[in-house]
Design a protein around this motif. Structure first.
Motif, PDB file in Angstrom:
ATOM      1  N   THR A  32      -4.718   5.355  -5.415  1.00 35.57           N
ATOM      2  CA  THR A  32      -5.135   6.496  -4.604  1.00 35.57           C
ATOM      3  C   THR A  32      -4.081   7.601  -4.657  1.00 35.57           C
ATOM      4  O   THR A  32      -2.905   7.337  -4.901  1.00 35.57           O
ATOM      5  CB  THR A  32      -5.413   6.098  -3.141  1.00 35.57           C
ATOM      6  N   GLU A  33      -4.522   8.822  -4.446  1.00 33.23           N
ATOM      7  CA  GLU A  33      -3.627   9.970  -4.340  1.00 33.23           C
ATOM      8  C   GLU A  33      -3.611  10.392  -2.880  1.00 33.23           C
ATOM      9  O   GLU A  33      -4.657  10.664  -2.298  1.00 33.23           O
ATOM     10  CB  GLU A  33      -4.137  11.109  -5.217  1.00 33.23           C
ATOM     11  N   TRP A  54      -0.729   6.238   4.909  1.00 33.59           N
ATOM     12  CA  TRP A  54      -1.678   5.592   4.019  1.00 33.59           C
ATOM     13  C   TRP A  54      -2.414   4.558   4.828  1.00 33.59           C
ATOM     14  O   TRP A  54      -1.807   3.707   5.476  1.00 33.59           O
ATOM     15  CB  TRP A  54      -0.944   4.954   2.840  1.00 33.59           C
ATOM     16  N   ASN A  55      -3.740   4.627   4.819  1.00 34.09           N
ATOM     17  CA  ASN A  55      -4.537   3.706   5.622  1.00 34.09           C
ATOM     18  C   ASN A  55      -4.842   2.394   4.912  1.00 34.09           C
ATOM     19  O   ASN A  55      -5.635   1.594   5.383  1.00 34.09           O
ATOM     20  CB  ASN A  55      -5.843   4.377   6.081  1.00 34.09           C
ATOM     21  N   GLY A  56      -4.224   2.165   3.759  1.00 36.81           N
ATOM     22  CA  GLY A  56      -4.389   0.906   3.046  1.00 36.81           C
ATOM     23  C   GLY A  56      -5.642   0.823   2.203  1.00 36.81           C
ATOM     24  O   GLY A  56      -6.071  -0.262   1.831  1.00 36.81           O
ATOM     25  N   ALA A  96     -12.474   1.511  -0.118  1.00 42.27           N
ATOM     26  CA  ALA A  96     -12.346   0.075   0.120  1.00 42.27           C
ATOM     27  C   ALA A  96     -10.900  -0.268   0.475  1.00 42.27           C
ATOM     28  O   ALA A  96      -9.966   0.349  -0.037  1.00 42.27           O
ATOM     29  CB  ALA A  96     -12.776  -0.702  -1.119  1.00 42.27           C
ATOM     30  N   GLN A  97     -10.734  -1.234   1.356  1.00 46.95           N
ATOM     31  CA  GLN A  97      -9.391  -1.654   1.758  1.00 46.95           C
ATOM     32  C   GLN A  97      -8.722  -2.483   0.673  1.00 46.95           C
ATOM     33  O   GLN A  97      -9.360  -3.302   0.019  1.00 46.95           O
ATOM     34  CB  GLN A  97      -9.458  -2.476   3.049  1.00 46.95           C
ATOM     35  N   LYS A 134       8.921   1.076  -2.695  1.00 48.96           N
ATOM     36  CA  LYS A 134       7.991  -0.019  -2.406  1.00 48.96           C
ATOM     37  C   LYS A 134       7.512   0.093  -0.960  1.00 48.96           C
ATOM     38  O   LYS A 134       8.213   0.599  -0.090  1.00 48.96           O
ATOM     39  CB  LYS A 134       8.669  -1.367  -2.569  1.00 48.96           C
ATOM     40  N   MET A 135       6.308  -0.458  -0.719  1.00 54.12           N
ATOM     41  CA  MET A 135       5.814  -0.560   0.648  1.00 54.12           C
ATOM     42  C   MET A 135       4.935  -1.803   0.738  1.00 54.12           C
ATOM     43  O   MET A 135       4.399  -2.281  -0.269  1.00 54.12           O
ATOM     44  CB  MET A 135       5.067   0.693   1.095  1.00 54.12           C
ATOM     45  N   ILE A 136       4.786  -2.335   1.937  1.00 51.53           N
ATOM     46  CA  ILE A 136       4.022  -3.553   2.158  1.00 51.53           C
ATOM     47  C   ILE A 136       2.799  -3.237   2.992  1.00 51.53           C
ATOM     48  O   ILE A 136       2.905  -2.595   4.045  1.00 51.53           O
ATOM     49  CB  ILE A 136       4.882  -4.615   2.881  1.00 51.53           C
ATOM     50  N   LYS A 137       1.653  -3.683   2.518  1.00 49.59           N
ATOM     51  CA  LYS A 137       0.414  -3.578   3.304  1.00 49.59           C
ATOM     52  C   LYS A 137       0.170  -4.931   3.936  1.00 49.59           C
ATOM     53  O   LYS A 137       0.130  -5.943   3.273  1.00 49.59           O
ATOM     54  CB  LYS A 137      -0.772  -3.191   2.439  1.00 49.59           C
ATOM     55  N   ARG A 138       0.011  -4.924   5.239  1.00 53.79           N
ATOM     56  CA  ARG A 138      -0.214  -6.177   5.983  1.00 53.79           C
ATOM     57  C   ARG A 138      -1.646  -6.297   6.393  1.00 53.79           C
ATOM     58  O   ARG A 138      -2.376  -5.424   6.508  1.00 53.79           O
ATOM     59  CB  ARG A 138       0.672  -6.223   7.211  1.00 53.79           C
TER      60      ARG A 138
END
Length: 78
Positions: free
Chosen positions: A25-26, A41-43, A49-50, A74-78
């Motif tokens: 995504t941009e 960023w909403n993931g 789509a998530q 880096k980032m983590i999506k939980r």
């Protein structure tokens, strides 16, 4: 959230990638004024789509009249 500060007006491009290097995504692409900025960023991917839980990378390109800078974090999506 992605927090950043610009010293002067610049073209900013921020995109999210998976660990295979695929752009998913941009978040922003355009001119921004100097000062502090925050993006979230909403993931989700471009289609809405998530994404699955995991590690992702965002790339930020900042261009002004005299130079171009590239930042990768880096980032983590939980």
């Amino acid at each position: 959230y992605i927090n950043y500060e610009l010293a002067e007006k610049a073209w900013v491009d921020i995109s999210v990638y998976n660990l295979m290097g695929q752009k998913i995504t941009e978040l922003y692409s355009g001119f921004q004024s100097e000062g502090s900025h925050v993006l979230s960023w909403n993931g989700s991917v471009s289609g809405g789509a998530q994404c699955i839980t995991g590690i992702y990378v965002y790339r930020m390109i900042v261009k002004n009249n005299t130079n171009q800078q590239l930042f990768t974090r880096k980032m983590i999506k939980r």
